[in-house]
Design a protein around this motif. Structure first.
Motif, PDB file in Angstrom:
ATOM      1  N   TRP A  94       1.042  -4.049  -8.738  1.00 37.73           N
ATOM      2  CA  TRP A  94       0.369  -3.705  -7.489  1.00 37.73           C
ATOM      3  C   TRP A  94      -0.564  -2.520  -7.677  1.00 37.73           C
ATOM      4  CZ3 TRP A  94       5.277  -3.772  -3.892  1.00 37.73           C
ATOM      5  CH2 TRP A  94       5.650  -5.098  -3.649  1.00 37.73           C
TER       6      TRP A  94
ATOM      7  N   ASP B  89     -14.475  -1.676  -4.349  1.00 33.50           N
ATOM      8  CA  ASP B  89     -14.994  -2.629  -3.368  1.00 33.50           C
ATOM      9  C   ASP B  89     -14.935  -2.076  -1.952  1.00 33.50           C
ATOM     10  OD1 ASP B  89     -15.439  -4.380  -5.425  1.00 33.50           O
ATOM     11  OD2 ASP B  89     -13.601  -5.543  -5.089  1.00 33.50           O
ATOM     12  N   VAL B  90     -14.017  -1.179  -1.695  1.00 40.98           N
ATOM     13  CA  VAL B  90     -13.872  -0.616  -0.358  1.00 40.98           C
ATOM     14  C   VAL B  90     -15.145   0.105   0.051  1.00 40.98           C
ATOM     15  CG1 VAL B  90     -12.619   1.099   1.008  1.00 40.98           C
ATOM     16  CG2 VAL B  90     -11.382  -0.388  -0.557  1.00 40.98           C
TER      17      VAL B  90
ATOM     18  N   THR C  85       0.832  -1.206   0.000  1.00 45.80           N
ATOM     19  CA  THR C  85       0.000   0.000   0.000  1.00 45.80           C
ATOM     20  C   THR C  85       0.864   1.251   0.000  1.00 45.80           C
ATOM     21  OG1 THR C  85      -1.695  -1.195   1.219  1.00 45.80           O
ATOM     22  CG2 THR C  85      -1.867   1.201   1.201  1.00 45.80           C
TER      23      THR C  85
ATOM     24  N   SER D 287     -18.203  -0.283  -1.374  1.00 44.22           N
ATOM     25  CA  SER D 287     -19.425  -1.042  -1.578  1.00 44.22           C
ATOM     26  C   SER D 287     -19.646  -2.091  -0.496  1.00 44.22           C
ATOM     27  CB  SER D 287     -19.413  -1.716  -2.955  1.00 44.22           C
ATOM     28  OG  SER D 287     -18.402  -2.697  -3.005  1.00 44.22           O
ATOM     29  N   LYS D 288     -18.683  -2.297   0.398  1.00 44.34           N
ATOM     30  CA  LYS D 288     -18.852  -3.304   1.451  1.00 44.34           C
ATOM     31  C   LYS D 288     -19.972  -2.925   2.401  1.00 44.34           C
ATOM     32  CE  LYS D 288     -14.380  -5.424   1.282  1.00 44.34           C
ATOM     33  NZ  LYS D 288     -13.235  -5.923   1.955  1.00 44.34           N
TER      34      LYS D 288
ATOM     35  N   ARG E 104      -2.079  -1.566 -10.482  1.00 40.67           N
ATOM     36  CA  ARG E 104      -3.243  -1.998 -11.262  1.00 40.67           C
ATOM     37  C   ARG E 104      -4.227  -2.749 -10.349  1.00 40.67           C
ATOM     38  NH1 ARG E 104      -1.241  -5.839 -14.362  1.00 40.67           N
ATOM     39  NH2 ARG E 104      -0.036  -4.350 -15.551  1.00 40.67           N
ATOM     40  N   GLU E 105      -3.719  -3.661  -9.532  1.00 32.73           N
ATOM     41  CA  GLU E 105      -4.566  -4.438  -8.620  1.00 32.73           C
ATOM     42  C   GLU E 105      -5.262  -3.515  -7.608  1.00 32.73           C
ATOM     43  OE1 GLU E 105      -4.098  -8.055  -5.360  1.00 32.73           O
ATOM     44  OE2 GLU E 105      -2.425  -7.532  -6.655  1.00 32.73           O
ATOM     45  N   PHE E 106      -4.522  -2.551  -7.093  1.00 31.32           N
ATOM     46  CA  PHE E 106      -5.070  -1.583  -6.138  1.00 31.32           C
ATOM     47  C   PHE E 106      -6.219  -0.803  -6.755  1.00 31.32           C
ATOM     48  CE2 PHE E 106      -5.087   2.612  -4.143  1.00 31.32           C
ATOM     49  CZ  PHE E 106      -5.106   2.289  -2.793  1.00 31.32           C
TER      50      PHE E 106
ATOM     51  N   GLU F   9      -8.081  -1.637  -9.334  1.00 33.73           N
ATOM     52  CA  GLU F   9      -9.199  -2.504  -9.682  1.00 33.73           C
ATOM     53  C   GLU F   9     -10.074  -2.799  -8.466  1.00 33.73           C
ATOM     54  OE1 GLU F   9      -7.439  -6.002 -11.374  1.00 33.73           O
ATOM     55  OE2 GLU F   9      -7.082  -5.041 -13.317  1.00 33.73           O
ATOM     56  N   LYS F  10      -9.458  -2.927  -7.307  1.00 38.17           N
ATOM     57  CA  LYS F  10     -10.203  -3.296  -6.101  1.00 38.17           C
ATOM     58  C   LYS F  10     -10.673  -2.090  -5.292  1.00 38.17           C
ATOM     59  CE  LYS F  10      -8.039  -7.779  -5.663  1.00 38.17           C
ATOM     60  NZ  LYS F  10      -7.276  -8.680  -4.816  1.00 38.17           N
ATOM     61  N   ALA F  11     -10.322  -0.898  -5.689  1.00 39.74           N
ATOM     62  CA  ALA F  11     -10.696   0.302  -4.937  1.00 39.74           C
ATOM     63  C   ALA F  11     -12.208   0.474  -4.778  1.00 39.74           C
ATOM     64  CB  ALA F  11     -10.075   1.534  -5.588  1.00 39.74           C
TER      65      ALA F  11
END
Length: 96
Positions: free
Chosen positions: A44, A54-55, A14, A57-58, A46-48, A50-52
């Motif tokens: 890292w 979701d933080v 991070t 929407s939980k 790109r992955e960060f 892509e998953k942003a």
């Protein structure tokens, strides 16, 4: 000689990704600073990104799960009430 694979913590990843996103240093400079390959930083990052989403929407998922739980509990209470009435009715019938 076999070299063991390095494992990086989520905190480290991070930190590196946030530095990369700030764009104060180039990828090459960041890679040298942290002693990792520039492609690893790119992966890292790109992955960060892509998953942003979701933080945020939980919270929606938790709220939906609570609603489902409440509906299930309500249905169970309804069924329990119906069964209690039936049992009471059967007890009356047996006594008479």
């Amino acid at each position: 000689m076999k070299r063991t694979r390095r494992k990086f913590s989520a905190e480290f990843k991070t930190k590196v990704v946030l530095e990369a996103l700030s764009e104060r240093l180039t990828l090459t400079e960041l890679a040298q600073k942290h002693e990792i390959h520039p492609n690893q930083i790119t992966q890292w990052k790109r992955e960060f990104l892509e998953k942003a989403p979701d933080v945020f929407s939980k919270g929606d998922k938790v709220q939906k799960a609570e609603q489902d739980h409440e509906q299930g509990a309500e249905q169970l209470y309804k069924t329990i009430g119906q069964l209690k009435v039936e049992v009471d009715w059967l007890k009356k019938k047996l006594q008479s």
